[in-house]
Design an enzyme around this catalytic site. Structure first.
Site, PDB file in Angstrom:
ATOM      1  N   THR A 121       0.804  -1.229   0.000  1.00 23.01           N
ATOM      2  CA  THR A 121       0.000   0.000   0.000  1.00 23.01           C
ATOM      3  C   THR A 121       0.835   1.277   0.000  1.00 23.01           C
ATOM      4  O   THR A 121       0.305   2.364   0.213  1.00 23.01           O
ATOM      5  CB  THR A 121      -0.940   0.029   1.225  1.00 23.01           C
ATOM      6  OG1 THR A 121      -0.173  -0.081   2.422  1.00 23.01           O
ATOM      7  CG2 THR A 121      -1.954  -1.111   1.157  1.00 23.01           C
ATOM      8  N   TRP A 122       2.136   1.168  -0.257  1.00 19.78           N
ATOM      9  CA  TRP A 122       2.955   2.379  -0.321  1.00 19.78           C
ATOM     10  C   TRP A 122       2.461   3.271  -1.459  1.00 19.78           C
ATOM     11  O   TRP A 122       2.312   2.814  -2.593  1.00 19.78           O
ATOM     12  CB  TRP A 122       4.424   1.987  -0.527  1.00 19.78           C
ATOM     13  CG  TRP A 122       5.369   3.146  -0.545  1.00 19.78           C
ATOM     14  CD1 TRP A 122       5.363   4.228   0.289  1.00 19.78           C
ATOM     15  CD2 TRP A 122       6.470   3.333  -1.435  1.00 19.78           C
ATOM     16  NE1 TRP A 122       6.400   5.083  -0.024  1.00 19.78           N
ATOM     17  CE2 TRP A 122       7.093   4.556  -1.085  1.00 19.78           C
ATOM     18  CE3 TRP A 122       6.992   2.591  -2.495  1.00 19.78           C
ATOM     19  CZ2 TRP A 122       8.202   5.051  -1.757  1.00 19.78           C
ATOM     20  CZ3 TRP A 122       8.111   3.076  -3.158  1.00 19.78           C
ATOM     21  CH2 TRP A 122       8.700   4.293  -2.787  1.00 19.78           C
ATOM     22  N   ASP A 154      -0.136  -5.375   3.440  1.00 21.26           N
ATOM     23  CA  ASP A 154       0.972  -4.704   4.121  1.00 21.26           C
ATOM     24  C   ASP A 154       0.791  -3.194   4.059  1.00 21.26           C
ATOM     25  O   ASP A 154       0.482  -2.637   3.000  1.00 21.26           O
ATOM     26  CB  ASP A 154       2.291  -5.079   3.446  1.00 21.26           C
ATOM     27  CG  ASP A 154       3.476  -4.364   4.079  1.00 21.26           C
ATOM     28  OD1 ASP A 154       4.036  -4.903   5.042  1.00 21.26           O
ATOM     29  OD2 ASP A 154       3.820  -3.253   3.604  1.00 21.26           O
ATOM     30  N   TYR A 174       2.802   5.670   5.734  1.00 21.42           N
ATOM     31  CA  TYR A 174       2.171   5.663   4.411  1.00 21.42           C
ATOM     32  C   TYR A 174       1.008   6.649   4.298  1.00 21.42           C
ATOM     33  O   TYR A 174       0.033   6.379   3.599  1.00 21.42           O
ATOM     34  CB  TYR A 174       1.680   4.257   4.069  1.00 21.42           C
ATOM     35  CG  TYR A 174       2.767   3.254   3.757  1.00 21.42           C
ATOM     36  CD1 TYR A 174       4.110   3.602   3.760  1.00 21.42           C
ATOM     37  CD2 TYR A 174       2.445   1.936   3.462  1.00 21.42           C
ATOM     38  CE1 TYR A 174       5.098   2.671   3.487  1.00 21.42           C
ATOM     39  CE2 TYR A 174       3.429   0.995   3.181  1.00 21.42           C
ATOM     40  CZ  TYR A 174       4.751   1.369   3.209  1.00 21.42           C
ATOM     41  OH  TYR A 174       5.722   0.433   2.942  1.00 21.42           O
ATOM     42  N   HIS A 196      10.553  -0.666  10.369  1.00 20.57           N
ATOM     43  CA  HIS A 196      10.587  -0.318   8.938  1.00 20.57           C
ATOM     44  C   HIS A 196      11.991  -0.353   8.336  1.00 20.57           C
ATOM     45  O   HIS A 196      12.171  -0.730   7.194  1.00 20.57           O
ATOM     46  CB  HIS A 196       9.961   1.065   8.738  1.00 20.57           C
ATOM     47  CG  HIS A 196       9.293   1.230   7.418  1.00 20.57           C
ATOM     48  ND1 HIS A 196       8.152   1.960   7.232  1.00 20.57           N
ATOM     49  CD2 HIS A 196       9.603   0.754   6.192  1.00 20.57           C
ATOM     50  CE1 HIS A 196       7.785   1.939   5.965  1.00 20.57           C
ATOM     51  NE2 HIS A 196       8.667   1.213   5.311  1.00 20.57           N
ATOM     52  N   GLN A 250      11.333  -7.858   5.296  1.00 15.95           N
ATOM     53  CA  GLN A 250      10.741  -7.291   4.079  1.00 15.95           C
ATOM     54  C   GLN A 250      11.790  -6.431   3.382  1.00 15.95           C
ATOM     55  O   GLN A 250      12.329  -5.493   3.974  1.00 15.95           O
ATOM     56  CB  GLN A 250       9.510  -6.457   4.441  1.00 15.95           C
ATOM     57  CG  GLN A 250       8.737  -5.969   3.233  1.00 15.95           C
ATOM     58  CD  GLN A 250       7.545  -5.129   3.634  1.00 15.95           C
ATOM     59  OE1 GLN A 250       7.451  -3.963   3.266  1.00 15.95           O
ATOM     60  NE2 GLN A 250       6.639  -5.706   4.412  1.00 15.95           N
ATOM     61  N   TYR A 252       9.236  -6.295  -1.536  1.00 12.00           N
ATOM     62  CA  TYR A 252       8.381  -5.153  -1.882  1.00 12.00           C
ATOM     63  C   TYR A 252       8.803  -4.549  -3.222  1.00 12.00           C
ATOM     64  O   TYR A 252       9.884  -4.818  -3.736  1.00 12.00           O
ATOM     65  CB  TYR A 252       8.361  -4.109  -0.763  1.00 12.00           C
ATOM     66  CG  TYR A 252       9.655  -3.347  -0.488  1.00 12.00           C
ATOM     67  CD1 TYR A 252      10.077  -2.304  -1.305  1.00 12.00           C
ATOM     68  CD2 TYR A 252      10.417  -3.622   0.647  1.00 12.00           C
ATOM     69  CE1 TYR A 252      11.228  -1.579  -1.028  1.00 12.00           C
ATOM     70  CE2 TYR A 252      11.565  -2.904   0.939  1.00 12.00           C
ATOM     71  CZ  TYR A 252      11.969  -1.879   0.100  1.00 12.00           C
ATOM     72  OH  TYR A 252      13.112  -1.158   0.372  1.00 12.00           O
TER      73      TYR A 252
END
Length: 279
Positions: free
Chosen positions: A20-21, A47, A52, A108, A160, A188
């Site tokens: 969803t970035w 995710d 975001y 993150h 990730q 990602y």
């Protein structure tokens, strides 16, 4: 394969999920519709992250009434990753998504706060049932070694990292480390953040030929290639419902050994870089 074991969590999770970035750059209703279409098509691994923008709120609306179907992941920024800060940040994320728990919560990227504090905060959240598991993002092997030393085995659910056809450097060390330590590897930006091969280019024609043989799309071929290894997952982002459904086609796509060899040759992983690539 539709699902596979997600690291040490004991959970079966959809191999292809939804990122969803920058999804807040899409009209709100269209973004919600895309996520819901993806869930309906089996892309139940969603995710997001506190950084975001409206992403978490969009996810919250999209999964309303679908929470039990979704493996929900969010991330804390390093600046909030003290022991107490992790708990506060998670609670805020839960409120934005209107849920009582996350299935997995990630740091993150490596930051300046001691990793011992961050992991202690994760364990506090896990003890209280606000998260079911925790992991990391953008961690290279040295960072993973440190996290393993602090937490012990079978605590880190996933790592990730950036992974697409033109950025395969994690195959040198990060993916093998994760496989050896029971950690899921979530890739990602699998379409390269605007750098997906043009259909008219040599790269694009190779992808297109394989896609045509399977009566699918080049994007589905890319996703199938990037999840060909047993501990790998991918989270493509789209704000279009029809593209989410197209991405879901990769769940059932089995590339032949010859096709995998062709893609490995066309998109070589290159040398191991000195630092881990990330966006």
């Amino acid at each position: 394969m539709d699902t596979r074991g997600f690291g040490s969590t004991g959970r079966q999770v959809s191999v292809i999920g939804q990122g969803t970035w920058r999804i807040d750059g899409t009209a709100w209703s269209e973004a919600v519709a895309a996520l819901r279409a993806g869930v309906d098509a089996g892309l139940t691994h969603i995710d997001t992250a506190e950084m975001y923008g409206d992403g978490e709120a969009i996810v919250g609306e999209a999964i309303d009434g679908l929470r039990e179907e979704v493996f929900l992941v969010s991330k804390v920024v390093p600046g909030n990753a003290t022991r107490r800060g992790v708990v506060r940040a998670c609670e805020q994320s839960l409120r934005r998504m209107r849920t009582d728990r996350l299935d997995c919560y990630l740091l993150h990227w490596p930051g300046s706060h001691p990793l011992e504090e961050t992991i202690a905060g994760f364990e506090d959240l896990r003890r209280d049932g606000k998260i079911l598991a925790w992991g990391v993002s953008n961690f290279d092997v040295d960072d993973l070694d440190e996290a393993l030393r602090i937490a012990g085995p079978y605590r880190i659910a996933c790592n990730q990292v950036l992974y697409h056809l033109r950025e395969r450097s994690i195959e040198h060390a990060v993916i093998p480390w994760c496989a050896a330590n029971g950690v899921a590897m979530v890739g990602y930006s699998p379409f390269g953040s605007g750098d997906f091969p043009d259909p008219a280019s040599t790269d694009g024609r190779v992808l297109g030929g394989i896609a045509q043989a399977h009566e699918t799309t080049p994007h589905a071929v890319a996703l199938a290639f990037l999840t060909r290894l047993d501990n790998t997952f991918s989270i493509p982002k789209t704000g279009r419902a029809e593209r989410a459904v197209e991405n879901a086609a990769a769940r059932d796509l089995k590339l032949t050994e010859a096709e995998i060899a062709t893609l490995e040759a066309q998109f070589p992983r290159g040398r191991r870089p000195r630092t881990l690539p990330m966006l």
